[in-house]
Design a protein around this motif. Structure first.
Motif, PDB file in Angstrom:
ATOM      1  N   TYR A   1       0.838  -1.207   0.000  1.00  0.00           N
ATOM      2  CA  TYR A   1       0.000   0.000   0.000  1.00  0.00           C
ATOM      3  C   TYR A   1       0.871   1.255   0.000  1.00  0.00           C
ATOM      4  CZ  TYR A   1      -4.512  -2.333   0.960  1.00  0.00           C
ATOM      5  OH  TYR A   1      -5.673  -3.081   0.884  1.00  0.00           O
ATOM      6  N   GLN A   2       1.913   1.257   0.832  1.00  0.00           N
ATOM      7  CA  GLN A   2       2.794   2.426   0.901  1.00  0.00           C
ATOM      8  C   GLN A   2       3.491   2.670  -0.441  1.00  0.00           C
ATOM      9  OE1 GLN A   2       5.032   2.681   4.956  1.00  0.00           O
ATOM     10  NE2 GLN A   2       4.658   0.506   4.583  1.00  0.00           N
ATOM     11  N   ILE A   3       3.941   1.584  -1.059  1.00  0.00           N
ATOM     12  CA  ILE A   3       4.622   1.711  -2.352  1.00  0.00           C
ATOM     13  C   ILE A   3       3.675   2.221  -3.426  1.00  0.00           C
ATOM     14  CG2 ILE A   3       5.704   0.364  -4.208  1.00  0.00           C
ATOM     15  CD1 ILE A   3       6.899  -1.396  -1.942  1.00  0.00           C
ATOM     16  N   VAL A   4       2.455   1.703  -3.431  1.00  0.00           N
ATOM     17  CA  VAL A   4       1.467   2.113  -4.434  1.00  0.00           C
ATOM     18  C   VAL A   4       1.154   3.601  -4.315  1.00  0.00           C
ATOM     19  CG1 VAL A   4      -0.956   1.864  -5.113  1.00  0.00           C
ATOM     20  CG2 VAL A   4       0.474  -0.159  -4.803  1.00  0.00           C
ATOM     21  N   GLU A   5       1.079   4.122  -3.099  1.00  0.00           N
ATOM     22  CA  GLU A   5       0.846   5.558  -2.939  1.00  0.00           C
ATOM     23  C   GLU A   5       1.944   6.372  -3.642  1.00  0.00           C
ATOM     24  OE1 GLU A   5      -1.327   7.677  -0.310  1.00  0.00           O
ATOM     25  OE2 GLU A   5      -0.975   6.324   1.387  1.00  0.00           O
ATOM     26  N   ILE A   6       3.174   5.911  -3.529  1.00  0.00           N
ATOM     27  CA  ILE A   6       4.277   6.628  -4.160  1.00  0.00           C
ATOM     28  C   ILE A   6       4.230   6.473  -5.680  1.00  0.00           C
ATOM     29  CG2 ILE A   6       6.792   6.670  -4.377  1.00  0.00           C
ATOM     30  CD1 ILE A   6       6.857   5.985  -1.343  1.00  0.00           C
ATOM     31  N   LEU A   7       3.915   5.278  -6.160  1.00  0.00           N
ATOM     32  CA  LEU A   7       3.770   5.082  -7.608  1.00  0.00           C
ATOM     33  C   LEU A   7       2.671   5.980  -8.169  1.00  0.00           C
ATOM     34  CD1 LEU A   7       4.074   1.185  -7.840  1.00  0.00           C
ATOM     35  CD2 LEU A   7       5.806   2.877  -8.460  1.00  0.00           C
ATOM     36  N   ASN A   8       1.568   6.108  -7.446  1.00  0.00           N
ATOM     37  CA  ASN A   8       0.484   6.990  -7.880  1.00  0.00           C
ATOM     38  C   ASN A   8       0.961   8.436  -7.980  1.00  0.00           C
ATOM     39  OD1 ASN A   8      -1.301   4.849  -7.991  1.00  0.00           O
ATOM     40  ND2 ASN A   8      -2.137   5.219  -5.959  1.00  0.00           N
ATOM     41  N   ALA A   9       1.746   8.853  -6.977  1.00  0.00           N
ATOM     42  CA  ALA A   9       2.271  10.216  -6.983  1.00  0.00           C
ATOM     43  C   ALA A   9       3.215  10.427  -8.170  1.00  0.00           C
ATOM     44  CB  ALA A   9       2.994  10.502  -5.670  1.00  0.00           C
ATOM     45  N   MET A  10       4.005   9.422  -8.487  1.00  0.00           N
ATOM     46  CA  MET A  10       4.920   9.525  -9.633  1.00  0.00           C
ATOM     47  C   MET A  10       4.161   9.652 -10.944  1.00  0.00           C
ATOM     48  SD  MET A  10       7.958   6.834  -8.686  1.00  0.00           S
ATOM     49  CE  MET A  10       9.224   7.305  -7.489  1.00  0.00           C
ATOM     50  N   ALA A  11       3.100   8.860 -11.077  1.00  0.00           N
ATOM     51  CA  ALA A  11       2.292   8.943 -12.287  1.00  0.00           C
ATOM     52  C   ALA A  11       1.699  10.340 -12.446  1.00  0.00           C
ATOM     53  CB  ALA A  11       1.186   7.894 -12.250  1.00  0.00           C
ATOM     54  N   SER A  12       1.259  10.919 -11.324  1.00  0.00           N
ATOM     55  CA  SER A  12       0.668  12.249 -11.358  1.00  0.00           C
ATOM     56  C   SER A  12       1.706  13.317 -11.695  1.00  0.00           C
ATOM     57  CB  SER A  12       0.020  12.555 -10.010  1.00  0.00           C
ATOM     58  OG  SER A  12      -0.503  13.863  -9.970  1.00  0.00           O
ATOM     59  N   ASP A  13       2.874  13.241 -11.060  1.00  0.00           N
ATOM     60  CA  ASP A  13       3.916  14.253 -11.270  1.00  0.00           C
ATOM     61  C   ASP A  13       4.531  14.190 -12.663  1.00  0.00           C
ATOM     62  OD1 ASP A  13       3.967  15.756  -8.920  1.00  0.00           O
ATOM     63  OD2 ASP A  13       5.234  14.325  -7.874  1.00  0.00           O
ATOM     64  N   SER A  14       4.742  12.982 -13.159  1.00  0.00           N
ATOM     65  CA  SER A  14       5.470  12.811 -14.424  1.00  0.00           C
ATOM     66  C   SER A  14       4.567  12.824 -15.651  1.00  0.00           C
ATOM     67  CB  SER A  14       6.235  11.493 -14.404  1.00  0.00           C
ATOM     68  OG  SER A  14       5.337  10.390 -14.404  1.00  0.00           O
ATOM     69  N   HIS A  15       3.242  12.609 -15.428  1.00  0.00           N
ATOM     70  CA  HIS A  15       2.282  12.480 -16.533  1.00  0.00           C
ATOM     71  C   HIS A  15       2.645  11.318 -17.455  1.00  0.00           C
ATOM     72  CE1 HIS A  15       0.775  16.329 -15.154  1.00  0.00           C
ATOM     73  NE2 HIS A  15       1.966  16.848 -15.326  1.00  0.00           N
ATOM     74  N   LEU A  16       3.274  10.300 -16.869  1.00  0.00           N
ATOM     75  CA  LEU A  16       3.664   9.109 -17.625  1.00  0.00           C
ATOM     76  C   LEU A  16       2.936   7.893 -17.064  1.00  0.00           C
ATOM     77  CD1 LEU A  16       7.544   9.646 -17.783  1.00  0.00           C
ATOM     78  CD2 LEU A  16       5.916   9.963 -19.661  1.00  0.00           C
ATOM     79  N   PRO A  17       2.432   7.008 -17.921  1.00  0.00           N
ATOM     80  CA  PRO A  17       1.787   5.779 -17.432  1.00  0.00           C
ATOM     81  C   PRO A  17       2.838   4.813 -16.893  1.00  0.00           C
ATOM     82  CG  PRO A  17       1.925   5.725 -19.816  1.00  0.00           C
ATOM     83  CD  PRO A  17       2.413   7.092 -19.398  1.00  0.00           C
ATOM     84  N   LEU A  18       2.565   4.217 -15.736  1.00  0.00           N
ATOM     85  CA  LEU A  18       3.502   3.270 -15.139  1.00  0.00           C
ATOM     86  C   LEU A  18       3.023   1.855 -15.446  1.00  0.00           C
ATOM     87  CD1 LEU A  18       4.187   4.933 -11.671  1.00  0.00           C
ATOM     88  CD2 LEU A  18       5.234   5.394 -13.884  1.00  0.00           C
ATOM     89  N   ARG A  19       3.378   1.380 -16.602  1.00  0.00           N
ATOM     90  CA  ARG A  19       2.924   0.053 -17.026  1.00  0.00           C
ATOM     91  C   ARG A  19       3.807  -1.063 -16.472  1.00  0.00           C
ATOM     92  NH1 ARG A  19       2.369   3.243 -21.798  1.00  0.00           N
ATOM     93  NH2 ARG A  19       0.188   3.655 -22.280  1.00  0.00           N
ATOM     94  N   GLU A  20       4.999  -0.696 -16.008  1.00  0.00           N
ATOM     95  CA  GLU A  20       5.943  -1.709 -15.546  1.00  0.00           C
ATOM     96  C   GLU A  20       6.760  -1.160 -14.387  1.00  0.00           C
ATOM     97  OE1 GLU A  20       8.559  -4.132 -18.332  1.00  0.00           O
ATOM     98  OE2 GLU A  20      10.011  -2.704 -17.499  1.00  0.00           O
TER      99      GLU A  20
END
Length: 500
Positions: A378-397
């Motif tokens: 859960y903690q990691i997913v929160e950070i991945l979500n933030a990265m997707a928002s900041d970078s405007h890049l899809p995190l497919r992998e």
């Protein structure tokens, strides 16, 4: 046959890994060191013990591999980051190292009384949210606590600085470690005089900052080698793992599972500012070329499993956590928020404390173990979500590494909650791989193109339904709100989820 020695000095111990001239691992040796925790909960490491283990693990791996040490051509060093050291000009420690997990300098930071404007300037200059997590306040804690008056030979730094100094006599660090101190200007790539002045740190007490693949000096490892060789790469362990995973392009993401977890996204050669509570740091600087990263860190990752094993006695060994999670009631609603020393990214709330919520009378130790594993993801997913928002890049992998990645439940749940393919490296020693490869390339032994062509991974793909995913994420956010009393403004919400 020529060899490269990779040394990974981590939170729990030191590992030495020997690589042949094809970049293949031929042997590994580990030495653990003591975790020094006092009655205040302060976490420290003994610097002399760490140095001894660097030498001992290097000696052991050479003996284990049964090679001629004459044929080792260079060394790479990775290190636990943010752990802060203080020693004198003779290489004598003036105190134990303050471990990155330790929040003892929180009161120090309060006493420095930063205004909101000053805190924002710290973030803009260093890329880091003002926090006791980083070495700047830890260095100031030393100054406020120890009798250091009239000392002219203070040497502050991170663990790499200590090891390099002991091995070579050179007072140096690399840009990746410097960028995590909260004293480094990541735009000008030099120590920031305004930040140093605000924290009360004289820049002359800080090491020379070098490229990650610079020659940091020559060493014979205290007589282990018949002649001195170069230390030709130094990086913080998370940066080294990013490099070792082959995340050399913009948008590449990796997660390292250790005591804590570092989640990193390569954002390329231009600085970007996070709006979602992430830090911006330097991935590395190689031959003068710089890459930046978004990063989020969590304090308790593998440490949650250690807590369940050593302190609660819920499991007999780490591997049993997977078995219990698979056997647990899948409908149990227990959530653990492991804020044992506060919440780090993206909340940065040092006053938050851990909580279990959602238990019922049918909750057993198996459900508690399941909740413990899920709390990591859960903690990691929160950070991945933030990265997707900041970078405007899809995190497919997402590429992952570290001991806990052997846990199938942990990896499948990460893929389900991240809605992304998770690729688990079949090699655990990614930090050692990263610095060994970079050192070997810098010494002319390796070709980058050959090293990263063939990599073996185990893949996990999302299997959870969207409806169940939403329920699980809402349950986590509810628990986070309970821990903090209120959600941080601008924090990611389940309804904001738009990843393709």
């Amino acid at each position: 046959m020529k060899y490269v020695l990779g040394i990974d000095q981590s939170t729990q111990g030191t590992k030495a890994v020997l690589f042949d001239q094809e970049g293949q691992i031929i042997a590994r040796a580990d030495c653990k060191h003591k975790q020094l925790i006092d009655e205040n909960g302060y976490v420290s490491h003994n610097l002399e013990e760490i140095y001894h283990n660097v030498i001992e693990s290097s000696r052991n791996v050479i003996e284990k591999a049964q090679i001629d040490p004459e044929n080792i051509v260079t060394i790479g060093l990775s290190n636990q980051r943010e752990t802060t050291v203080l020693f004198d000009g003779q290489g004598t420690p003036l105190a134990d190292a303050i471990v990155w997990q330790c929040s003892r300098s929180a009161s120090t930071l309060e006493n420095l009384n930063f205004s909101e404007e000053e805190a924002e300037q710290v973030r803009k200059t260093s890329g880091l949210v003002l926090s006791a997590y980083f070495p700047a306040s830890k260095m100031r804690w030393y100054l406020d606590t120890l009798d250091l008056q009239n000392r002219e030979d203070l040497h502050f730094g991170t663990i790499d600085t200590w090891v390099v100094y002991k091995l070579t006599g050179q007072f140096k660090t690399d840009v990746s470690n410097a960028s995590r101190t909260q004293l480094f200007d990541i735009h000008k790539l030099q120590w920031s005089e305004p930040l140093c002045q605000r924290f009360g740190i004289d820049p002359k007490w800080l090491p020379e900052v070098c490229d990650s693949n610079a020659n940091f000096g020559m060493t014979d490892l205290d007589g282990v080698l018949p002649h001195p060789v170069s230390i030709h790469a130094v990086m913080g362990d998370s940066h080294a793992a990013l490099f070792g995973q082959g995340c050399h392009e913009k948008g590449n993401v990796k997660t390292t599972f250790g005591t804590g977890s570092s989640i990193m996204m390569n954002i390329g050669s231009e600085y970007q500012e996070s709006k979602q509570g992430l830090t911006t740091s330097l991935a590395w600087q190689i031959d003068g070329q710089t890459d930046y990263v978004f990063e989020g860190n969590i304090n308790y990752s593998g440490a949650v499993i250690t807590w369940m094993l050593d302190d609660l006695g819920l499991i007999d060994n780490s591997a049993q956590s997977e078995q219990y999670a698979l056997e647990a009631n899948p409908h149990d609603e227990t959530i653990l928020v492991p804020a044992f020393s506060g919440l780090s990214a993206p909340y940065w709330n040092e006053n938050a404390r851990a909580m279990l919520t959602g238990m019922s009378r049918t909750t057993t130790k198996k459900e508690l173990v399941k909740a413990g594993l899920e709390s990591i993801d859960y903690q990691i997913v929160e950070i991945l979500n933030a990265m997707a928002s900041d970078s405007h890049l899809p995190l497919r992998e997402v590429k992952v590494d570290g001991g806990p990645t052997k846990n199938k439940y942990l990896m499948q749940f990460l893929s389900d909650m991240a809605r992304s393919t998770v690729r688990v490296s079949k090699q655990e020693e990614l930090s050692a791989i990263g610095v060994a490869y970079l050192a070997g390339m810098s010494a002319g032994l390796y070709s980058k193109e050959c090293l990263f062509v063939h990599r073996d991974y185990i893949e996990y793909v999302p299997r959870m339904s969207n409806e169940l995913w939403r329920v699980r994420m809402e349950r986590w956010y509810d628990a986070i709100e309970r821990v903090q009393k209120e959600r941080k403004k601008g924090a990611f919400h389940v309804d904001d989820y738009k990843r393709s």
